[in-house]
Design a protein around this motif. Structure first.
Motif, short mmCIF file in Angstrom:
data_model
loop_
_atom_site.label_atom_id
_atom_site.label_comp_id
_atom_site.label_asym_id
_atom_site.label_seq_id
_atom_site.Cartn_x
_atom_site.Cartn_y
_atom_site.Cartn_z
N GLU A 9 1.29 4.50 -3.86
CA GLU A 9 1.86 5.11 -2.77
C GLU A 9 3.33 4.36 -2.13
O GLU A 9 3.07 3.10 -2.27
CB GLU A 9 0.95 5.36 -1.59
CG GLU A 9 1.24 6.08 -0.50
CD GLU A 9 0.56 6.47 0.67
OE1 GLU A 9 0.81 6.49 1.79
OE2 GLU A 9 -0.91 6.24 0.19
N LEU A 10 4.12 5.01 -2.00
CA LEU A 10 5.46 4.40 -1.77
C LEU A 10 5.05 3.29 -0.61
O LEU A 10 5.97 2.18 -0.52
CB LEU A 10 6.71 5.33 -1.42
CG LEU A 10 7.98 4.88 -0.58
CD1 LEU A 10 8.47 4.09 -1.95
CD2 LEU A 10 8.73 6.28 -0.35
N LYS A 11 4.48 3.56 0.52
CA LYS A 11 4.28 2.68 1.73
C LYS A 11 3.88 1.48 1.26
O LYS A 11 4.32 0.22 1.58
CB LYS A 11 3.45 3.62 2.43
CG LYS A 11 2.82 2.57 3.81
CD LYS A 11 2.13 3.43 4.88
CE LYS A 11 1.13 3.84 4.22
NZ LYS A 11 0.28 4.72 5.14
N TYR A 12 2.92 1.53 0.49
CA TYR A 12 2.27 0.16 -0.15
C TYR A 12 3.29 -0.66 -1.07
O TYR A 12 3.22 -1.88 -1.12
CB TYR A 12 0.95 0.32 -0.83
CG TYR A 12 -0.08 0.95 -0.07
CD1 TYR A 12 -0.82 0.28 0.87
CD2 TYR A 12 -0.61 2.55 -0.13
CE1 TYR A 12 -1.73 0.92 1.86
CE2 TYR A 12 -1.68 2.97 0.68
CZ TYR A 12 -2.00 2.16 1.58
OH TYR A 12 -3.25 2.72 2.37
N ASN A 13 4.21 0.11 -1.84
CA ASN A 13 5.05 -0.50 -2.43
C ASN A 13 6.10 -1.44 -1.62
O ASN A 13 6.38 -2.35 -1.82
CB ASN A 13 5.96 0.38 -3.28
CG ASN A 13 6.96 0.18 -4.18
OD1 ASN A 13 7.41 -0.80 -4.00
ND2 ASN A 13 7.25 0.92 -5.39
#
Length: 237
Positions: free
Chosen positions: A34-38
């Motif tokens: 997920e982009l947030k974790y990236n």
């Protein structure tokens, strides 16, 4: 997607304790998550921020023009079951940083700016889609309805990510150590490393990373000797 470069390519490390070697694990950025974790992992690696400091960031703390962020507060979780605290000091709270040195400016690479902007746009679209259900904080890292993200979410998520992709064991806090040891291996001055990490004084940096600093100092001495010896050889020819 796996980005095909790694921040440790071309960097030579000296052997150390098992824990130190764990800090120096080449982290691949980033494997279909997920982009947030990236963004959290990448920003943590390139800035060396503590988890609480990352969770405390707000969008006004990001200077896109100068590729710089400002560390002003940290986010933490206080149990709602505590009978000794008022309700406004329970749950996810923002609090002042522990030391004067923790308040700092940290530059991030220009190549990180598109990722941050993409994440900002993603968060804006999510807020528009949810309308009145969006909980309206200005934090970088939120739940899917806009509430501040629990710091412990990353503590639980990161080991699962490591295991899921067959990477060597590493805690999320290990990303901070990886950032620091990479800087040392690249020849960055200890004072600069200390400032980026938000240590209260440089002695803290030496206490934690003394082995790596001494190893790099030895490499510098050998390079100096090699340079002077080469000059002597030229003069005698």
């Amino acid at each position: 997607m796996i980005i095909s470069w790694c921040p440790t390519i071309g960097v030579q490390f000296n052997s150390g304790s098992q824990q130190s070697e764990r800090w120096l694990i080449p982290i691949i950025i980033f494997i279909d998550e997920e982009l947030k974790y990236n963004v959290i992992v990448t920003l943590g690696l390139f800035t060396g921020l503590r988890l609480g400091e990352l969770m405390g960031l707000e969008w006004q703390d990001i200077d896109f023009d100068n590729c710089r962020l400002y560390v002003k507060k940290e986010s933490s979780y206080v149990s709602t079951k505590s009978p000794y605290l008022p309700d406004d000091r329970k749950g996810i709270i923002q609090k002042e940083l522990k030391t004067t040195g923790s308040y700092r400016e940290v530059s991030f690479p220009t190549n990180l700016k598109p990722l941050l902007k993409r994440y900002f746009e993603h968060q804006c679209r999510l807020a528009v889609c949810l309308g009145d259900k969006w909980q309206g904080t200005n934090r970088l890292f939120t739940t899917n309805d806009g509430k501040p993200m629990y710091p412990y979410t990353m503590t639980r998520w990161f080991p699962k990510f490591i295991e899921r992709h067959g990477l060597p064991k590493l805690t999320f806090h290990g990303i901070r150590h990886t950032s620091a040891t990479l800087l040392i291996a690249l020849g960055v001055h200890a004072k600069t490393v200390s400032s980026r990490l938000g240590h209260s004084n440089i002695s803290t940096t030496f206490n934690i990373y003394g082995h790596h600093l001494r190893s790099h100092d030895k490499v510098v001495a050998e390079k100096l000797d090699e340079f002077i010896f080469q000059q002597q050889q030229k003069n005698t020819v």
